[in-house]
Design a protein around this motif. Sequence first.
Motif, PDB file in Angstrom:
ATOM      1  N   ARG A   1      25.934  -1.072  76.538  1.00  0.00           N
ATOM      2  CA  ARG A   1      24.337  -1.197  75.784  1.00  0.00           C
ATOM      3  C   ARG A   1      23.592   0.090  75.705  1.00  0.00           C
ATOM      4  O   ARG A   1      24.034   1.117  76.548  1.00  0.00           O
ATOM      5  CB  ARG A   1      23.549  -2.275  76.644  1.00  0.00           C
ATOM      6  N   TRP A   2      22.332   0.013  75.122  1.00  0.00           N
ATOM      7  CA  TRP A   2      21.753   1.283  74.731  1.00  0.00           C
ATOM      8  C   TRP A   2      20.330   0.936  74.001  1.00  0.00           C
ATOM      9  O   TRP A   2      20.363  -0.301  73.874  1.00  0.00           O
ATOM     10  CB  TRP A   2      22.738   2.139  73.820  1.00  0.00           C
ATOM     11  N   ASN A   3      19.513   1.838  74.220  1.00  0.00           N
ATOM     12  CA  ASN A   3      18.186   1.790  73.645  1.00  0.00           C
ATOM     13  C   ASN A   3      17.901   2.231  72.357  1.00  0.00           C
ATOM     14  O   ASN A   3      18.561   3.545  72.310  1.00  0.00           O
ATOM     15  CB  ASN A   3      17.113   2.216  74.841  1.00  0.00           C
ATOM     16  N   GLY A   4      17.204   1.734  71.504  1.00  0.00           N
ATOM     17  CA  GLY A   4      16.906   2.594  70.284  1.00  0.00           C
ATOM     18  C   GLY A   4      17.900   2.549  69.383  1.00  0.00           C
ATOM     19  O   GLY A   4      18.682   1.853  69.094  1.00  0.00           O
TER      20      GLY A   4
ATOM     21  N   THR B   1      21.357  -4.114  65.229  1.00  0.00           N
ATOM     22  CA  THR B   1      21.559  -5.024  66.521  1.00  0.00           C
ATOM     23  C   THR B   1      22.492  -5.935  66.447  1.00  0.00           C
ATOM     24  O   THR B   1      22.970  -5.994  65.300  1.00  0.00           O
ATOM     25  CB  THR B   1      20.137  -5.614  66.686  1.00  0.00           C
TER      26      THR B   1
ATOM     27  N   ARG C   1      22.324  -4.425  70.230  1.00  0.00           N
ATOM     28  CA  ARG C   1      22.621  -3.023  70.827  1.00  0.00           C
ATOM     29  C   ARG C   1      23.941  -3.172  72.093  1.00  0.00           C
ATOM     30  O   ARG C   1      23.449  -3.049  73.065  1.00  0.00           O
ATOM     31  CB  ARG C   1      21.374  -2.355  71.455  1.00  0.00           C
TER      32      ARG C   1
END
Length: 209
Positions: A153-156, A173, A175
């Motif tokens: 998982r990751w953000n942005g 998406t 993510r």
Amino acid sequence: MQARLQEIRSHDRVGRTTGELSGARWVDRFRGSSSLKDLRGAFRDRAEAFVEALRAAGAVVTISATFRPPQRAYLMHWSWLIVKRNLDPVTVPEMNGVEINWAHEDAEGNYSRQLSVIAARAMVEGFNIQGLGVAPALRSRHTLGFGIDMNIRWNGVLAIPDAYGNIVQITGTPRTGMNVQLRRVGESFGVIKYNRAGRDDPHWSDNGT
Ligand SMILES: [Zn+2]
């Protein structure tokens, strides 16, 4: 039932009635690995490169399983079938090197299917496979050293180089490891997202199975 056991004993492939009784203790034997180091050959290097690229790009990667010994797969497969598909424990085939006795006896020394199922259930719970809709496979990319289960998982936006050094901007998406753009990045490394029937969200391998 005693007669039945005798009959099954005369076959050499099923119905072991010697060895250590089934039960929760078996869950700690033949332990599986969650280390990339336990993958096989060139695939190990490819998987390490992909995971390293993910982490360097800021993704959080949690690996839950890589190599699973075939003996562990055997214990998982048959305990699951006993509990979830009502398989008679006394009919489980033997596996070389796994001295397990699936057939428990009652106080009178007679085969007890009930006690045998209770012991198998303790194993299913210990393996944490009670929620699976199909039996864990006896042979899979995991038992051969070519499978990884990992949560990603990751953000942005994830900016990650593919195996050729081209930076890929992953903007879509989800993510997670289910992201189609990420899947292509994995492919460039030779790490293939599960692509067969059904879902196996955390699973990647050398060939998509
Ligand atoms: Zn898997």
